[in-house]
Design a protein around this motif. Sequence first.
Motif, mmCIF file in Angstrom:
data_model
loop_
_atom_site.group_PDB
_atom_site.id
_atom_site.type_symbol
_atom_site.label_atom_id
_atom_site.label_comp_id
_atom_site.label_asym_id
_atom_site.label_seq_id
_atom_site.Cartn_x
_atom_site.Cartn_y
_atom_site.Cartn_z
ATOM 1 N N LYS A 56 0.843 -1.200 0.000
ATOM 2 C CA LYS A 56 0.000 0.000 0.000
ATOM 3 C C LYS A 56 0.877 1.248 0.000
ATOM 4 O O LYS A 56 0.586 2.239 -0.670
ATOM 5 C CB LYS A 56 -0.912 -0.008 1.226
ATOM 6 C CG LYS A 56 -1.891 -1.178 1.258
ATOM 7 C CD LYS A 56 -2.665 -1.221 2.568
ATOM 8 C CE LYS A 56 -3.550 -2.462 2.641
ATOM 9 N NZ LYS A 56 -4.263 -2.568 3.941
ATOM 10 N N TRP A 57 1.968 1.188 0.780
ATOM 11 C CA TRP A 57 2.915 2.303 0.824
ATOM 12 C C TRP A 57 3.707 2.413 -0.468
ATOM 13 O O TRP A 57 3.826 3.489 -1.059
ATOM 14 C CB TRP A 57 3.855 2.143 2.017
ATOM 15 C CG TRP A 57 5.145 2.914 1.907
ATOM 16 C CD1 TRP A 57 6.397 2.407 1.773
ATOM 17 C CD2 TRP A 57 5.294 4.334 1.902
ATOM 18 N NE1 TRP A 57 7.329 3.403 1.695
ATOM 19 C CE2 TRP A 57 6.678 4.609 1.771
ATOM 20 C CE3 TRP A 57 4.399 5.398 2.000
ATOM 21 C CZ2 TRP A 57 7.178 5.903 1.736
ATOM 22 C CZ3 TRP A 57 4.910 6.701 1.958
ATOM 23 C CH2 TRP A 57 6.280 6.942 1.823
ATOM 24 N N SER A 58 4.256 1.293 -0.927
ATOM 25 C CA SER A 58 5.126 1.340 -2.099
ATOM 26 C C SER A 58 4.357 1.748 -3.353
ATOM 27 O O SER A 58 4.892 2.447 -4.217
ATOM 28 C CB SER A 58 5.820 -0.010 -2.312
ATOM 29 O OG SER A 58 4.885 -1.028 -2.559
ATOM 30 N N ASP A 59 3.087 1.331 -3.456
ATOM 31 C CA ASP A 59 2.283 1.713 -4.619
ATOM 32 C C ASP A 59 2.042 3.223 -4.662
ATOM 33 O O ASP A 59 1.943 3.817 -5.742
ATOM 34 C CB ASP A 59 0.940 0.979 -4.598
ATOM 35 C CG ASP A 59 1.061 -0.504 -4.904
ATOM 36 O OD1 ASP A 59 2.133 -0.906 -5.393
ATOM 37 O OD2 ASP A 59 0.109 -1.242 -4.658
ATOM 38 N N LEU A 60 1.948 3.832 -3.484
ATOM 39 C CA LEU A 60 1.770 5.271 -3.413
ATOM 40 C C LEU A 60 3.073 6.027 -3.614
ATOM 41 O O LEU A 60 3.116 7.066 -4.282
ATOM 42 C CB LEU A 60 1.188 5.662 -2.045
ATOM 43 C CG LEU A 60 -0.282 5.350 -1.773
ATOM 44 C CD1 LEU A 60 -0.597 5.587 -0.312
ATOM 45 C CD2 LEU A 60 -1.183 6.203 -2.667
#
Length: 340
Positions: A332-336
């Motif tokens: 979720k963090w890396s996609d953002l």
Amino acid sequence: MKTLTSAVALTMALAGAAHAESLVMQSIYPSSLPLLGDSGVRLTEQVEKLTGGDLTIEFNEPGAIVGGNEMWDAISTGAVDAGWYSPGFAQGIIPSAAIFTAVPFGPDVREYTAWWYNGDGKEIWAEITAPYNIHTELCTILVPEASGWFAKEINTPADLQGVKMRIFGLGANVMQKLGVEAQSMPVADTLTGLRLGTIDAAEVSFPLIDKSVSMNDYAKNYYFPGWHQQTSLITFIVNQDVWDGLDEQKQFAIQTACQANVALTSAEGEAKQLQPLADLEAAGVTVHKWNDEMMGAFQTAWDEVVAEQSEADSDFKRAWESLSEFRANFSKWSDLAYIK
């Protein structure tokens, strides 16, 4: 006065000598191997400097004291103080051990280090290994490996039937599902096996190391990506009683040196692959990327292995669920945050 001064100097020298300690460490990797082995030598140099010589670690090559497959037990019992080691080599003793070295279709350097240091990775491994009286410090992290060297092209899963291959850790379980006679063994034994013909295919590492050990002498088909080892962990392991016997400063020196090694090896691994790869291609090696059919076969077999291992061993299930949950949240963090 001169006599008094000399006596004080002698007393201080003797006190310093009494305070100095030395650990005997055997490596699972030869010191000649870039990143895998020489980072262990660097650890010994760092610790000696950080402690002003109060703690030295004696680096021993593979097999110098005990065989590679005996290292875990030797350190557990205190026959050897410490080891330069990847936990996955203890998979035969601790089924979950491979999760703490390399996971097929697993995390990259960012995810793995984040889980180890700030997820549950380090704590879970410490709890699993507590009965073995071994303390672990993450000390090196590696970039993705190649998938392996093969004498002939592999285009379909059927082409793998009967291939005798050295492949490390959980990747070996996956290959067995696809008909490979898979063996997990230390690097030094792998090269011997290739020379003697007891194995006919192998994965060892990434281009920097594969070139250094002349893997192209044994096969010309070089496959990527390394689905079985997207990242690999190398650890400093030490008998728990020996670790507890070190004072806080010496323990901190080892921990600090290991953390520095993690940063250095992650950077070096990324920076030093292109030239060796180009040299291998110039020497007649054909570089392949697995086709979709092969990647699908590897993934399907891996899903089966995970289900079986989780059902058979509660520690494996616990570690796998922890890593999987961490990765799901991390995505979720890396996609953002990261540009794809």
